[in-house]
Structures are given as C-alpha cells and as structure tokens.
Design a protein around this motif. Structure first.
Motif, PDB file in Angstrom:
ATOM      1  N   UNK A 179      -9.766  14.466  -0.577  1.00 35.30           N
ATOM      2  CA  UNK A 179      -9.974  15.004  -1.924  1.00 35.30           C
ATOM      3  C   UNK A 179     -10.262  13.893  -2.934  1.00 35.30           C
ATOM      4  N   UNK A 180     -11.081  12.958  -2.531  1.00 35.78           N
ATOM      5  CA  UNK A 180     -11.385  11.835  -3.410  1.00 35.78           C
ATOM      6  C   UNK A 180     -12.384  12.258  -4.475  1.00 35.78           C
ATOM      7  N   UNK A 181     -12.056  11.947  -5.709  1.00 39.28           N
ATOM      8  CA  UNK A 181     -12.946  12.270  -6.820  1.00 39.28           C
ATOM      9  C   UNK A 181     -13.339  10.972  -7.503  1.00 39.28           C
ATOM     10  N   UNK A 182     -14.599  10.556  -7.407  1.00 39.97           N
ATOM     11  CA  UNK A 182     -14.997   9.263  -7.956  1.00 39.97           C
ATOM     12  C   UNK A 182     -14.771   9.161  -9.465  1.00 39.97           C
ATOM     13  N   UNK A 183     -14.703  10.297 -10.141  1.00 36.75           N
ATOM     14  CA  UNK A 183     -14.546  10.249 -11.608  1.00 36.75           C
ATOM     15  C   UNK A 183     -13.080  10.207 -12.052  1.00 36.75           C
ATOM     16  N   UNK A 184     -12.190  10.404 -11.100  1.00 36.99           N
ATOM     17  CA  UNK A 184     -10.771  10.477 -11.441  1.00 36.99           C
ATOM     18  C   UNK A 184     -10.165   9.074 -11.600  1.00 36.99           C
ATOM     19  N   UNK A 185      -9.191   8.946 -12.525  1.00 35.62           N
ATOM     20  CA  UNK A 185      -8.485   7.664 -12.697  1.00 35.62           C
ATOM     21  C   UNK A 185      -7.285   7.654 -11.749  1.00 35.62           C
ATOM     22  N   UNK A 186      -7.345   6.802 -10.753  1.00 39.85           N
ATOM     23  CA  UNK A 186      -6.244   6.721  -9.795  1.00 39.85           C
ATOM     24  C   UNK A 186      -5.357   5.522 -10.092  1.00 39.85           C
ATOM     25  N   UNK A 187      -4.095   5.628  -9.638  1.00 41.06           N
ATOM     26  CA  UNK A 187      -3.209   4.462  -9.608  1.00 41.06           C
ATOM     27  C   UNK A 187      -3.023   4.092  -8.150  1.00 41.06           C
ATOM     28  N   UNK A 188      -2.824   2.806  -7.901  1.00 37.08           N
ATOM     29  CA  UNK A 188      -2.540   2.400  -6.516  1.00 37.08           C
ATOM     30  C   UNK A 188      -1.051   2.541  -6.264  1.00 37.08           C
ATOM     31  N   UNK A 189      -0.722   3.187  -5.173  1.00 36.80           N
ATOM     32  CA  UNK A 189       0.688   3.315  -4.807  1.00 36.80           C
ATOM     33  C   UNK A 189       0.899   2.600  -3.478  1.00 36.80           C
ATOM     34  N   UNK A 190       1.629   1.492  -3.571  1.00 33.30           N
ATOM     35  CA  UNK A 190       1.832   0.667  -2.391  1.00 33.30           C
ATOM     36  C   UNK A 190       3.196   0.974  -1.785  1.00 33.30           C
ATOM     37  N   UNK A 201      -0.943  -5.297   3.578  1.00 28.86           N
ATOM     38  CA  UNK A 201      -1.285  -4.196   2.674  1.00 28.86           C
ATOM     39  C   UNK A 201      -1.061  -4.612   1.220  1.00 28.86           C
ATOM     40  N   UNK A 202      -0.082  -5.486   0.984  1.00 26.92           N
ATOM     41  CA  UNK A 202       0.125  -5.986  -0.379  1.00 26.92           C
ATOM     42  C   UNK A 202      -1.087  -6.817  -0.805  1.00 26.92           C
ATOM     43  N   UNK A 203      -1.557  -7.666   0.099  1.00 24.19           N
ATOM     44  CA  UNK A 203      -2.720  -8.497  -0.232  1.00 24.19           C
ATOM     45  C   UNK A 203      -3.950  -7.648  -0.517  1.00 24.19           C
ATOM     46  N   UNK A 204      -4.185  -6.644   0.324  1.00 29.70           N
ATOM     47  CA  UNK A 204      -5.358  -5.788   0.120  1.00 29.70           C
ATOM     48  C   UNK A 204      -5.214  -4.993  -1.176  1.00 29.70           C
ATOM     49  N   UNK A 205      -4.007  -4.490  -1.413  1.00 28.28           N
ATOM     50  CA  UNK A 205      -3.764  -3.738  -2.641  1.00 28.28           C
ATOM     51  C   UNK A 205      -4.012  -4.600  -3.866  1.00 28.28           C
ATOM     52  N   UNK A 206      -3.533  -5.862  -3.815  1.00 26.39           N
ATOM     53  CA  UNK A 206      -3.699  -6.766  -4.958  1.00 26.39           C
ATOM     54  C   UNK A 206      -5.183  -7.019  -5.227  1.00 26.39           C
ATOM     55  N   UNK A 207      -5.933  -7.207  -4.151  1.00 28.75           N
ATOM     56  CA  UNK A 207      -7.361  -7.486  -4.307  1.00 28.75           C
ATOM     57  C   UNK A 207      -8.080  -6.295  -4.945  1.00 28.75           C
ATOM     58  N   UNK A 208      -7.723  -5.108  -4.485  1.00 27.30           N
ATOM     59  CA  UNK A 208      -8.364  -3.896  -5.044  1.00 27.30           C
ATOM     60  C   UNK A 208      -7.991  -3.755  -6.523  1.00 27.30           C
ATOM     61  N   UNK A 209      -6.685  -3.938  -6.808  1.00 22.44           N
ATOM     62  CA  UNK A 209      -6.223  -3.784  -8.185  1.00 22.44           C
ATOM     63  C   UNK A 209      -6.891  -4.824  -9.100  1.00 22.44           C
ATOM     64  N   UNK A 210      -7.008  -6.029  -8.584  1.00 22.15           N
ATOM     65  CA  UNK A 210      -7.585  -7.120  -9.377  1.00 22.15           C
ATOM     66  C   UNK A 210      -9.050  -6.842  -9.706  1.00 22.15           C
ATOM     67  N   UNK A 211      -9.807  -6.440  -8.671  1.00 24.49           N
ATOM     68  CA  UNK A 211     -11.249  -6.257  -8.871  1.00 24.49           C
ATOM     69  C   UNK A 211     -11.565  -4.969  -9.634  1.00 24.49           C
TER      70      UNK A 211
END
Lengths: 306, 467
Positions: A179-190, A201-211
C-alpha cells in the motif's frame, strides 16, 4: 559500526525491482529508483511472467519466434519497455540514461531468462530481465545470479501466502511496498533489538533518512518490563549512530508481544525497517519469525535487512 | 537439526516429487494389490499414479518425468529394459517428432504472410467475417497439419490486426478475445479431422494396431470424423461472437495496414512455391501411403526433404523442437502398452464399468460415458496426446467396438476448452498475455456442450451408416 559503514560505502550495491505491469507497478518502480539513487546502487528491473505448460513449450517458442518476424515483441517485454521509459522520466538529469533506447532486437536468452541488452550508464548497470515461472523462485535465481543486495517488490494481494517464501528464500534484503503511496509523508520506523542484522538496518535507515529527510523513530519491544542488556545496548548504539550523522531520532521502548506491538505502532504512516531473523532456517520454516509475522500482519511498506 | 536454506528451498520446490515418490513407495511396499489385479499390473498403476502427480504439479521438468517413467518400469514394473525400449519408439512418436519438426520447417518459410493476405481477401474488413474466417481456416488447416502449426502461423496475423486497431494503446478486449479464440478453438476443433491433425490421433491408430483392435486408413478416419468438424465450425463462430461481441464492427484501417505490411514481403518466391509443393506432397502421401509406410515415417521423410533442399537448417529445428516432450510421449506410450499387457488397463476398465453400472444400465451408453468422460476430464488437466496415451488402453478394454470407443475417446480428448493448458492452441494464445484464464471458462463450457452434442449426433446418426 564504523567498519560496517565503510563496507556499505565502498561496496557497489545492486538492487532489483520486480514489476508486473504498467498499471500496478508505477509506485514500486518510482520507489525502487529513489532507493537506488539513495544508495548509489546499480538497478535491475525484472518482470516475472507465467510459464507456459511444458507440454506445449516448443509450440509457444515457435510462435514467439514467428511473432518476432512480425515485429511483435515477447509478452512482458512491453512492461520492461515501459519501465525504461519511466526510469528516464524519474531521472531527467541523467543524460546517459536518456540516450538509451529500448530495442526489442537486442534481446537474448541466457541462464533461463531473457535479457535486454543495455549499455552501462556512468559505470553503473541497468539490467532489464524477463523471467517466466513462479515469482519467488525466479527472483531467487536472479538475485543469486547477479548477486543483488536488495529486492524491491510491490505488495500483492497474495502477500500473506508469499511472505513466508519471500523472507525465507530470497538471498538478500527485501523491501515489500505494501500500500505504498508516493505522495504520502512517511516516517521511518526502525525496529531495534539484539539481532545481528540490527546494525546494518540502522545504517540503511540512517542513509535513507539522511538523503530523503524523513523523520526517524526507533522502537524496541520487550516481552517483559525488563529490557535486557542486549536490547538496551542495541537501542543505545542506534541512537549514537544517528547522532553521529546528525539525524534526529525519537526512541520508543514498549512492552508486549513484539509483532503485535510493531504492527500497532506502525499504523499506516510508517515505513518499517527491521533486521532479518537469525533463527536457523528450519525453525523459521516451522514456526515463522518476527519479520515473517510482521510482514504478514502489517499493511505498510517494510524493509527487511539481511 | 540444521538444514540450510538451500535444502529447505529444494524441499519446498520439489515437495510434489517427494509426495509422489512417498505415496508410490507406501503403495508398493505396504499395500497389497487389489483383488483381481496382478502384481505387475498394480505396479504399473502405481507408476502411472506417481507420473500423473508429477505431470500435474510439474516439480521437475517433463523430460525428467519421462526418464522416471522408463526406469520405474524396469525396477518395479517387471519389464525388461529391451521391452521398455521397444515400446518407446513407434510410428506415433515418429509422427509427434516429425510434426514438431515440420512446423519449424514450414513456419520458417514465411508462408503465414501469404496466408494472412489470402484470409483478408476472402473475408473483407467486417469483424464478424474476419473472426469467422479465422475459425474456418484454422479448423480446416489444423485438421491436416495440427493445431500448433496453424496457431503459430495465425497468431501474428491476429495480433497485427489488434495492434493496428488499438486507439491510444487501448484495445477492444472483446475484439482481442474474439480473434484469438477464433484461432484457438478453430484449430482445436479441426485437430480431430484427420489422423495427421494431432499426435493423439496417431497414438490411437497405434494402439488399435498394437492391441489387435483393427486398423483405419487416413480416408476412413476422415469419413468418420470430418463431418463433425464441418458441423462445429459455424457453431463455434456463433459461440465466440456471442461470448465476446466486439465493439468495433469494421476493421477497415487495420485490414488496410495489415495488407500493406504483408505486401512488403514481395512476390511469392520459388523457394516458397517449392515448400508449398513439398508440403502438398507430404499431405498426399499421408492420405495415400500412410497405411503402408506409417504416418510418422512420412512426416520424417518430409522433414528430411526440407533439410536436404536447404529449406530449413538443422540448427533451427534443433533449437525450436522441445525434445523433452518427444521423450515424454515415448515413455507415456510405453507405459500405456504395459498397462494393457499387465492387465492394469482391463482392471481399471472393469472397475469403471462396475462403478457406474448402477447409474447407467445400458452397457453401450455406459462405455461411451466412461470413454468420453475420462478423456474429457483428463484432457483439461494434461495435454490431449498424454490423455490418449494413458486413457486409450483403458478405453480399448471396456469391451464393445474398440474402433468407435477409441474414436470417441480421441474426439473428446480435444474438448480441452476450459483451461489454457489442455490444447496447444489454447496455451499459445494464453501465452500472448492478452486473454485471461476466466475467458477460457466463459466460452469453454459452451464449446464443451456443443462438442458433446456434435459427438452424440455423429455417434447416433453418422457412424451407424458404416457398420
């Protein structure tokens, strides 16, 4: 942590996005392209179609051969053709990609799949591959053959049946875009616990959050009110890592059944990131695992890092 | 216990292989043969049960299924290797091999473009006439050369028309279904018309000869069965156009574009003329010489001539023929013969008759129901040729007239209209990705009723004239 970060930065990553049709796969391809750019990864796009009954395999092949003479392309190739067009739209600044033309004549069969010949784009490869057969089996073969690090797939209605096979058998990390919606504002939940995959997973999450500038929350769930040294240590390590990269993070410690708590907390506005299970494969097969149960029960996009 | 992911994945992928062999092992080791069935017959039936599971679930490739059929016959079936080998190759397998190779040879000549032009000239640009033309031509051609070759030649014509009809990438889905099903169902109903229309027909001819049930010439077959093809053609057209009524009534632009596209192929070449003459020669030989030389031998001779005159390369044939399927048919026929020799077929036939005798008291009707029912059901699960290879020996042991029951079985094995797997023509149109599995059901049940009705008409009104 520092050593692992170096590993991610130096090793060129390869991501595989599975598409099914122009109608349903646009969000998956959009997100796949975004994530590949976040990790500066090479990207493969795979279409897995139905395989004709082997009884009539030669008749089907002969017909397809004949269709080629009439300039009618193999079913499924039109999906890959659309994917390339879409990738160009998604990356307008990439001039090298813009120059690539889809040529149905530049298609060849090898290793039980059909590949579209694609030149390298700025040293990175874009692969367009067509396979026929059962989805998980074919994705597994493709990931093993091309050594993909991550498979990105759309959330199908058949998710509950597929969840087990996807997590158990795909040899890399998996991003299931339910149910991914490209227009929706998501938060990352690690989801942070003492599993060995948490660090990655922390490293990947950080990279996604950073970029992408997405807000980050970490969640640690214990079955009892006591959080052991392993859980506490993992949570502290995650916090320290985010701090070191200048990313704000909200930490949550909850008590209860882990999977149920993950699912309730995730609601419908998070993208969940969790490490793959370290249980032995037979136990996972028989009893399931936290990632398998979470994928089965939640309806938000979920990245399982291996 | 530590089991790696690779091992678990293998188990998951091969679970039906394990189930089939486990079931076979339990039956072989712990369950005695039922009363009235010899041990050898029982063991052959166990092999058939395992094979049916493997064919239905395909946990291993078909050629591997053929290999296990061969070695089990020697290991538990009580046959000697030479016995199995002797039944493995016969004229029916020669024909299946030859017909697959001939399809490659003929299609590589590009004659489909001539065919397209011919059909369009004949039908004009009205949609219903094009669909009717597709059905009729597919049926008539397929009755002589088999549905796989006809569908492979006709599908590009239909898809080109569809492509030229699309407006902004959107196709009239009923038009797509109407054109594709015209080809598939046309080719399927035609395939019963002559012995060379399908591998199953030759398998039955072979069983009749092998079991001493009688023989039938090419022309005699046509005399008995062709009227049914002719009855079915107009009804099939009606069923297709009623089930998938196309929105577009006239395809003028598409037809014009197709004609231009096809005209680019230029004038007919000498090579094409020679190929057509060669094929007509093969056809004539089937009609006049097949009783003497065998239909398969003539097919192979035709392939030889195509290769000898450089009309097709061996490389092309090697790449485009599925040799595994030939292996499977050889193996299936060999187990069919063993089923008869060991008494397994007779036991199953007797069991079926006893089971249904309370419901259908008339023995002739009962035999017909068993013959048609078994063939019809199996053909929607397996391929029609595999159906006849397995069901044939049972049908020929039902008692009554083996020729008529055999014909009924062969004809009803072509009733695989419900699924995409049963008939080659259905699989081919399904593989285009333009028709969906439910479409087969939508039209298939009407086709089945029509076909059963036509078969009844044939059996009650036509066949008695030749007794």
């Amino acid at each position: 942590m520092t050593k692992k970060r170096e590993k991610i930065d130096t090793k060129p990553l390869k991501f595989l996005t599975a598409v099914s049709s122009e109608k349903y796969s646009k969000p998956t391809l959009t997100f796949g392209s975004l994530i590949a750019s976040v990790f500066d990864a090479s990207m493969g796009v795979a279409y897995v179609g139905k395989k004709a009954s082997e009884f009539h395999g030669s008749s089907v092949n002969l017909t397809r051969q004949n269709l080629t003479d009439w300039n009618i392309i193999h079913p499924g190739l039109e999906v890959l053709q659309w994917a390339l067009k879409e990738l160009k739209k998604l990356n307008p600044e990439n001039e090298a990609l813009a120059k690539i033309q889809f040529n149905p004549d530049h298609v060849y069969e090898e290793d039980g799949r059909i590949r579209v010949f694609m030149p390298d784009v700025e040293g990175k490869k874009i692969e367009l591959v067509l396979r026929e057969g059962e989805l998980v089996g074919e994705l597994r073969k493709e990931m093993q053959l091309e050594k993909y690090d991550l498979a990105i797939i759309g959330g199908s209605q058949n998710k509950r049946n597929l969840a087990h096979s996807l997590i158990q058998y795909l040899p890399g990390s998996i991003f299931v875009l339910q149910k991914f919606n490209p227009r929706k504002k998501y938060k990352l939940l690690l989801l942070v616990d003492d599993s060995t995959a948490t660090a990655k997973s922390v490293e990947w999450g950080a990279l996604i959050a950073e970029k992408l500038g997405w807000p980050v929350r970490t969640l640690t769930v214990s079955k009892t009110s006591r959080f052991g040294a392993g859980y506490q240590g993992a949570a502290d390590m995650a916090k320290a890592y985010f701090d070191s990269r200048g990313i704000d993070v909200e930490q949550f410690f909850l008590t209860g059944d882990p999977v149920r708590t993950f699912v309730e907390f995730a609601g419908d506005n998070h993208i969940v990131i969790m490490g793959a299970s370290t249980l032995n494969p037979l136990k996972q097969f028989l009893f399931g695992s936290k990632p398998i149960q979470t994928l089965k029960q939640t309806d938000v996009p979920i990245l399982i890092v291996r | 216990m530590h089991i790696s992911t690779n091992t678990l994945f293998w188990i998951q992928q091969k679970r039906w292989l394990l189930v089939a062999f486990a079931l076979g092992g339990i039956l072989y080791l712990f369950v005695p043969a039922p009363e009235g069935l010899s041990d050898a017959g029982y063991h052959i039936l166990i092999i058939i049960l395992m094979t049916l599971i493997l064919i239905l679930k395909e946990p291993i490739p078909l050629p591997a299924i053929a290999l296990q059929l061969l070695f089990w016959q020697v290991i538990i079936g009580g046959s000697t290797p030479n016995e199995v080998g002797a039944y493995f190759m016969n004229d029916a397998v020669f024909f299946i091999m030859g017909s697959l190779m001939l399809a490659v040879a003929i299609i590589s000549q590009g004659l489909d473009k001539r065919l397209a032009l011919g059909i369009i000239r004949l039908t004009g640009n009205r949609t219903w006439r094009i669909a009717a033309g597709f059905t009729a031509i597919s049926a008539l051609l397929s009755s002589f050369v088999g549905p796989h070759m006809v569908t492979a030649m006709m599908l590009p014509v239909a898809l080109t028309l569809i492509r030229f009809t699309n407006k902004k990438g959107k196709a009239d889905t009923n038009l797509v279904a109407a054109l594709l099903f015209s080809i598939a169902y046309g080719a399927t109903i035609g395939s019963i018309g002559t012995p060379s229309g399908g591998g199953r027909n030759v398998i039955m001819l072979n069983y009749w000869a092998e079991f001493g049930s009688g023989t039938m010439s090419y022309l005699e077959w046509m005399k008995m069965v062709y009227p049914m093809v002719l009855i079915e053609i107009p009804i099939t057209i009606l069923i297709i156009l009623k089930t998938f009524p196309p929105e577009l009534k006239i395809l003028d632009t598409a037809v014009r574009k197709l004609s231009v596209n096809v005209a680019r192929a230029g004038k007919i070449s000498r090579k094409e003329i020679f190929s057509m003459l060669l094929f007509l020669g093969i056809l004539t030989s089937w009609i006049t010489l097949s009783e003497r030389y065998g239909i398969g031998t003539i097919a192979l001779m035709g392939v030889f001539l195509f290769i000898a005159f450089d009309l097709v390369s061996w490389e092309d044939i090697r790449q485009n023929v599925n040799w595994g399927v030939i292996l499977l048919f050889g193996a299936t026929i060999s187990i069919g013969v063993q089923m008869k020799n060991t008494g397994g077929a007779a036991w199953l036939a007797e069991g079926s008759v006893n089971l249904l005798s309370g419901i259908i008291p008339n023995i002739d009707a009962l035999r017909a129901v068993v013959s048609v029912g078994l063939s019809g059901v199996f053909s929607n699960l397996l391929s029609s040729s595999a159906t006849v290879a397995v069901v044939g020996p049972i049908v020929l042991n039902l008692g009554g007239d083996p020729i008529l029951l055999g014909l009924a079985s062969v004809i009803s094995s072509a009733f695989g209209y419900f699924t995409a797997v049963a008939a080659p023509a259905c699989t081919i149109i399904y593989s285009s990705g333009l028709v969906r599995a439910p479409d087969f059901l939508r039209a298939g049940w009407k086709m089945a009723i029509m076909s059963i009705g036509s078969l009844l008409l044939l059996a009650l009104l036509w066949w008695p004239l030749f007794k």
